[in-house]
Design an enzyme around this catalytic site. Structure first.
Site, short mmCIF file in Angstrom:
data_model
loop_
_atom_site.label_atom_id
_atom_site.label_comp_id
_atom_site.label_asym_id
_atom_site.label_seq_id
_atom_site.Cartn_x
_atom_site.Cartn_y
_atom_site.Cartn_z
N ARG A 97 -9.13 1.66 9.38
CA ARG A 97 -8.70 0.32 9.77
C ARG A 97 -9.78 -0.40 10.58
NH1 ARG A 97 -2.99 1.28 9.40
NH2 ARG A 97 -1.78 -0.63 9.55
N ARG A 118 0.08 -8.28 13.89
CA ARG A 118 -0.55 -7.26 13.03
C ARG A 118 -1.47 -7.91 12.01
NH1 ARG A 118 4.70 -4.76 11.12
NH2 ARG A 118 3.48 -3.54 9.63
N ARG A 169 11.89 -1.61 10.82
CA ARG A 169 10.89 -0.96 11.65
C ARG A 169 10.71 -1.77 12.93
NH1 ARG A 169 5.53 0.37 8.31
NH2 ARG A 169 4.54 -0.71 10.04
N LYS A 206 0.82 -1.22 0.00
CA LYS A 206 0.00 0.00 0.00
C LYS A 206 0.85 1.26 0.00
CE LYS A 206 -1.85 -0.37 4.07
NZ LYS A 206 -1.31 -1.52 4.70
N ARG A 223 11.94 -6.40 5.08
CA ARG A 223 12.00 -5.03 4.56
C ARG A 223 12.82 -4.10 5.45
NH1 ARG A 223 5.87 -2.60 4.89
NH2 ARG A 223 5.70 -2.71 7.15
P1 ADP Z 1 1.28 -1.48 8.13
O1 ADP Z 1 0.23 -1.16 7.12
O2 ADP Z 1 2.55 -1.96 7.52
O3 ADP Z 1 0.78 -2.37 9.24
P2 ADP Z 1 1.32 1.32 9.09
O4 ADP Z 1 2.56 2.06 8.90
O5 ADP Z 1 0.14 1.68 8.26
O6 ADP Z 1 1.72 -0.21 8.91
O7 ADP Z 1 0.86 1.38 10.63
C1 ADP Z 1 1.72 1.04 11.68
C2 ADP Z 1 0.96 1.02 13.01
O8 ADP Z 1 0.37 2.30 13.27
C3 ADP Z 1 -0.21 0.05 13.08
O9 ADP Z 1 0.19 -1.26 13.40
C4 ADP Z 1 -1.05 0.69 14.18
O10 ADP Z 1 -0.51 0.43 15.46
C5 ADP Z 1 -0.89 2.17 13.92
N1 ADP Z 1 -1.95 2.71 13.03
C6 ADP Z 1 -1.76 3.27 11.80
N2 ADP Z 1 -2.94 3.65 11.26
C7 ADP Z 1 -3.89 3.32 12.17
C8 ADP Z 1 -5.33 3.44 12.21
N3 ADP Z 1 -6.02 3.97 11.19
N4 ADP Z 1 -5.97 2.98 13.31
C9 ADP Z 1 -5.32 2.45 14.35
N5 ADP Z 1 -3.98 2.31 14.38
C10 ADP Z 1 -3.27 2.73 13.31
#
Ligand code: ADP
Ligand code: ZN
Length: 221
Positions: free
Chosen positions: A90, A166, A155, A15, A127
């Protein structure tokens, strides 16, 4: 009319990479809630301090906090021509809030990027991301980011056990969004287990098809 796009997909679906490329191409902002939270963690703001532990455990940050962050971001004038949301919504609660936020704007287009779980785990574990700008390292890259010079690191939430957590949370809390959006003419699912440029082309086609469907649906019969 703005191009308002949501990219849905599990961690490692690509994404971020695709959202970034698409947003640049169209000259609209990419809004990544993960990047916004990581910046808050780096800066040590109250939101960052509260979010850090949950992110490192692979858990979601609360709907209230996320909705407030995105609501404020979408109020900025640069989103008038459209935006690409990456990482939000989410949960169904967040999706309902987003529908309210963009009431009166162009309809949302929603793309789901589908990738098998074993591929996701392999991608995420392997990654490296830039510690400064968040860019993903490409296969040939050395230890430093070619665009900003920052060091590539793993990360903190990309370790195998946190990745699995996750993915579990994705299935439980985020997968229901597919059912929430699926009946809309502007929803498309596409295969993300292909080379990035092939996926990018599929995204352009899906957005064009979704835009046609939105026009069709908006036409008085
Ligand atoms: P990925 O899509 O690789 O899991 P992101 O960088 O989008 O990672 O998000 C990393 C973390 O940030 C998530 O695991 C969560 O803890 C938090 N996060 C990001 N966006 C949201 C959201 N919309 N609602 C709740 N938590 C979020
Ligand atoms: Zn960088």
């Amino acid at each position: 009319m703005g191009l308002n796009l949501v990219m849905l997909g599990p961690p490692g679906a690509g994404k971020g990479t695709q959202a970034d490329a698409f947003a640049r191409e169209r000259g609209i902002p990419r809004i990544s809630t993960g990047d916004m939270l990581r910046e808050a963690v780096h800066a040590g703001t109250p939101i960052g301090l509260a979010a850090r532990e949950r992110m490192d455990a692979g858990l979601l940050v609360s709907d209230d906090v996320m909705i407030a962050i995105v609501d404020e971001r979408l109020d900025r004038p640069d989103t008038r021509a459209g935006f690409v949301l990456d990482g939000f919504p989410r949960t169904v609660t967040q999706a309902e809030a987003l529908d309210r936020m963009i009431d009166g704007r162009s309809p949302l287009m929603v793309l789901e990027i589908v990738v098998p779980t074993d591929v996701l785990v392999r991608r995420v574990r392997g990654r490296r991301v830039c510690d400064r700008c968040g860019a993903n390292a490409k296969p040939g890259d050395a230890s430093f980011c070619p665009s900003c010079g920052g060091p590539f690191v793993q990360r903190s939430d990309d370790s195998e056990d946190v990745v699995r957590e996750r993915l579990r949370i994705y299935e439980r809390d985020t997968r229901p969004l597919v059912a929430y959006y699926r009946s809309r003419p502007t929803f498309r699912a596409l295969d993300g287990d292909r080379p990035p440029d092939v996926v990018a082309r599929a995204i352009r086609e899906a957005v064009a098809a979704a835009a046609d469907a939105a026009r069709e649906a908006g036409r008085p019969s």
